[in-house]
Design a protein around this motif. Sequence first.
Motif, short mmCIF file in Angstrom:
data_model
loop_
_atom_site.label_atom_id
_atom_site.label_comp_id
_atom_site.label_asym_id
_atom_site.label_seq_id
_atom_site.Cartn_x
_atom_site.Cartn_y
_atom_site.Cartn_z
N LEU A 1 0.83 -1.22 0.00
CA LEU A 1 0.00 0.00 0.00
C LEU A 1 0.86 1.26 0.00
CD1 LEU A 1 -2.79 -1.05 2.54
CD2 LEU A 1 -2.98 -0.90 0.05
N GLU A 2 1.92 1.25 0.80
CA GLU A 2 2.80 2.42 0.83
C GLU A 2 3.53 2.61 -0.50
OE1 GLU A 2 3.33 4.86 3.31
OE2 GLU A 2 1.43 3.94 3.85
N THR A 3 3.90 1.51 -1.13
CA THR A 3 4.55 1.59 -2.44
C THR A 3 3.62 2.17 -3.48
OG1 THR A 3 5.96 -0.33 -1.96
CG2 THR A 3 5.66 0.25 -4.27
N GLN A 4 2.38 1.70 -3.50
CA GLN A 4 1.39 2.22 -4.44
C GLN A 4 1.14 3.70 -4.21
OE1 GLN A 4 -1.66 -0.68 -3.39
NE2 GLN A 4 -1.49 -1.63 -5.41
N LYS A 5 0.99 4.06 -2.95
CA LYS A 5 0.73 5.46 -2.62
C LYS A 5 1.89 6.35 -3.07
CE LYS A 5 0.83 6.63 1.73
NZ LYS A 5 0.45 6.75 3.17
N PHE A 6 3.11 5.91 -2.80
CA PHE A 6 4.28 6.70 -3.17
C PHE A 6 4.40 6.81 -4.69
CE2 PHE A 6 8.82 6.78 -4.37
CZ PHE A 6 9.17 8.01 -3.83
N MET A 7 4.26 5.72 -5.39
CA MET A 7 4.45 5.74 -6.84
C MET A 7 3.40 6.60 -7.55
SD MET A 7 4.82 2.61 -9.59
CE MET A 7 3.10 2.44 -10.07
N PHE A 8 2.15 6.37 -7.23
CA PHE A 8 1.08 7.06 -7.95
C PHE A 8 0.96 8.54 -7.58
CE2 PHE A 8 -0.40 2.58 -8.32
CZ PHE A 8 -0.38 2.51 -9.70
N SER A 9 1.50 8.92 -6.43
CA SER A 9 1.45 10.34 -6.04
C SER A 9 2.70 11.11 -6.47
CB SER A 9 1.27 10.46 -4.53
OG SER A 9 2.40 9.96 -3.84
N THR A 10 3.72 10.38 -6.93
CA THR A 10 5.00 11.00 -7.20
C THR A 10 5.37 11.04 -8.67
OG1 THR A 10 5.78 10.24 -5.03
CG2 THR A 10 7.46 11.01 -6.58
N TYR A 11 5.01 10.00 -9.42
CA TYR A 11 5.47 9.87 -10.80
C TYR A 11 4.33 9.86 -11.80
CZ TYR A 11 9.59 8.34 -8.19
OH TYR A 11 10.62 8.26 -7.30
N GLN A 12 4.65 10.13 -13.04
CA GLN A 12 3.69 10.01 -14.13
C GLN A 12 3.60 8.53 -14.48
OE1 GLN A 12 4.90 12.50 -17.38
NE2 GLN A 12 4.21 14.37 -16.39
N THR A 13 2.45 7.94 -14.23
CA THR A 13 2.31 6.49 -14.39
C THR A 13 1.50 6.11 -15.62
OG1 THR A 13 0.40 6.55 -12.89
CG2 THR A 13 2.56 6.07 -11.92
#
Length: 227
Positions: free
Chosen positions: A214-226
């Motif tokens: 969950l923390e990985t998903q939150k970090f990735m989707f809030s930080t990078y263009q996915t």
Amino acid sequence: MKYILFFVLQISCFSFGQNRTFDISNDSILLVKMDENLLFVSKNKLEEVIKEHPEFLNIDYNSPDILYAKNSKGFESEVGQDDYYLFYAYFLSKNQNSEIDKINRNKLLEIYTSLNRIYALLDNGGTGFAHLYKRLYGYAEYSLLIYNNNIQDEIKVDFKQQKTLFIKNLELIVSNRLQNEWNYSNSEKKKIQIELNKLIEIIKKSITDTYLLLETQKFMFSTYQTY
């Protein structure tokens, strides 16, 4: 190659959190270990930071983004913001120093640094990723705080299934982005794909429970263009 870096950072004895004392007697303090690089600060600078930013002694449940938005004085530049997040990570880590904390911190840092490297490769680099590399130490420490204090919303999921879906989605994003990156030749893309696969494997091995997922998903989707 290992580098030893020095911030010009000092402190003697300050209150830290609830009924705790923050005592520094050495001339220089290890602020953070960044891969094989060691970042030291002088006692003078650390003392100055604490006097100007007492929020570091009582971070509570505030993210580095929230604290920085309210207390950026003296750290207004991009580099200054990097430093602020490193101080945030340093002070918060003093309350999170059990063996399980060390294990989870290392996993979070493995994940976040790997994601940052992945997107740096996909975007052909840039100074933004260098700044984010330093700031993610603050983000990782905050994620650890969330875990330790059970702030993360309780979500019942099939961990293995959701992890598989996340990794497949990441692989798809990477494949599509790399295929459409015109800055690289086909031969360069093949080499980069090998490195990207290694980074994804690191992430896959480091995500060992639902919290980390969950923390990985939150970090990735809030930080990078996915996309």
